[in-house]
Design an enzyme around this catalytic site. Structure first.
Site: not given
Ligand code: GLA
Length: 408
Positions: A155, A211
């Protein structure tokens, strides 16, 4: 400041490719020759992860038929860690969530014939505030390898300490390679710096957007968030040139079975991700999966589209208001096609065999990948498509070759 001698050659190669506007070669770690398939904890469970959940999920991945359909990776997302590193600087799994540690979970998953994935971040902390891997890449990669980890989602949260995106993501790529263990490397920098231009040389996939959320469409995303299925889909339209075996565009994990999505929307989402050669990483609670959701996730004719490389991922052929036509060449010369109704009223959507790239022929075989039946056509590919739904076909010029499993 990073010394030039430390700058990995991969970064320079990637930079040159960006300058030349040609994608770099795919990472040659032999992995993800087809888009990875599996499950990840985040979309349903967020920080509520545990060995119990991961092991129960692995069990159901086998008993539900998902393993037989191709799903392999059981992936732990954020929050598996303690907030502090151990005395030797090592990452420590939270003993309340993973009482026997990660290796025991990996062993369990491996005994099922499945693989284990884990999560870290290319910054000082993960997105939920746990220790990140920046500056600890070698140590963390070694620890993952020692535990038997097979997949890393990496990430983009925390402080970057002045390092560039390619530097931070290449450091972990190099560290994973140095372990000697085959570990799929999934970059998650949210599409911030057009990773489709530089990540092929270092990773097996790269997120292309912010996202995903389990809704069809959001009218007013703020700063690109939240993203519904259509919002993400539209951002893929320009990226079909960038993927290839070993290096895939990742429009984020599946929301099939989650949130506000109904059955037609779930099917549409799954069909579109398959056409895009996306990693098929389920994100629902497998312990509570309905028959309908299981049938979607295990539709082998749709999965076969995802897992086939005919030279190009799916692309948008045409958009007319709420009607989209998407197509993808298949390696046997057929073409997969999706007729997508984006809007909130039924639509008749039509295209033709030649518009989706098939050669001219006197008749075509049209296989409906959701109804599982075949018909012939003189060239029209059309359907009445309900609201927020797709029709998905695979079309051959002439007869479908024997062995494609397509008899009506
Ligand atoms: C970011 C990622 C998500 C998820 C969370 C975890 O938002 O994009 O997919 O991994 O972090 O905190």
């Amino acid at each position: 400041m990073i010394a030039w001698r430390k700058l990995p050659s991969m970064v320079l190669a990637a930079a040159l490719c960006v300058l030349a506007n040609t994608p770099a070669h795919a990472l040659d770690n032999g992995l993800a020759r087809t888009p990875p398939m599996g499950w990840n904890s985040w979309n349903t469970f967020h920080c509520d992860v545990s060995a119990k959940l991961i092991e129960a999920t692995a069990d159901i991945m086998v008993s539900s038929g998902m393993k037989a359909a191709g799903y392999r990776y059981v992936n732990i997302d954020d929050c598996w860690l303690l907030k502090q590193r151990g005395p030797h600087g090592e990452l420590v799994a939270d003993p309340a969530k993973f009482p026997q540690g990660i290796k025991a979970v990996a062993d369990y998953v491996h005994r099922k014939g499945l693989k284990l994935g884990i999560y870290e971040s290319a910054g000082t902390i993960t997105c939920a505030g746990y220790p990140g891997s920046l500056g600890h890449e070698k140590q963390d990669a070694k620890e993952f390898a020692r535990w038997g980890v097979d997949y890393l989602k990496y990430d983009n949260c925390g402080d970057y300490r002045g390092e560039t995106y390619p530097q931070r993501y290449t450091a972990m790529s190099d560290a994973l390679r140095a372990t000697g263990r085959p570990i799929v490397y999934s970059l998650c920098e949210w599409g911030n710096q057009s990773p489709w231009n530089w990540a092929q040389a270092i990773g097996n996939s790269w997120r292309t957007t912010q996202d995903i959320t389990p809704r069809w469409h959001t009218d007013q995303p703020a700063n690109g968030y939240p993203q519904g299925i259509l919002d993400i889909l539209d951002q893929q339209a320009a990226l079909s040139h960038a993927s290839r075996p070993g290096a895939w565009n990742d429009p984020d994990m599946l929301e099939v079975g989650n949130g506000y999505l109904n059955n037609d929307e779930n099917r549409a989402h799954f069909s579109l991700w398959a056409l895009l050669n996306a990693p098929l990483i389920a994100g629902n609670d497998l312990r509570k999966m309905s028959k309908d959701v299981r049938a979607i996730l295990t539709n082998r004719e749709v999965i076969a589209v995802d897992q086939d490389w005919g030279g190009r991922q799916g692309y948008r052929v045409h958009r007319d208001g709420n009607a989209d036509v998407w197509a993808k060449p298949m390696s046997d010369g057929s073409v997969a096609v999706i007729l997508l109704n984006r809007g909130s009223g039924p639509l008749h959507i039509a295209t033709s065999a030649t518009a989706i790239g098939l050669k001219s022929a006197s008749s075509y075989t049209v296989r409906d990948l959701w109804q599982h039946h075949s018909s012939t056509s003189a060239g029209a590919i059309e359907a009445d498509v309900p609201t927020h739904a797709v029709a998905m076909f695979r079309v051959w010029a002439g007869k479908a070759p024997a062995g494609t499993g397509t008899p009506g």
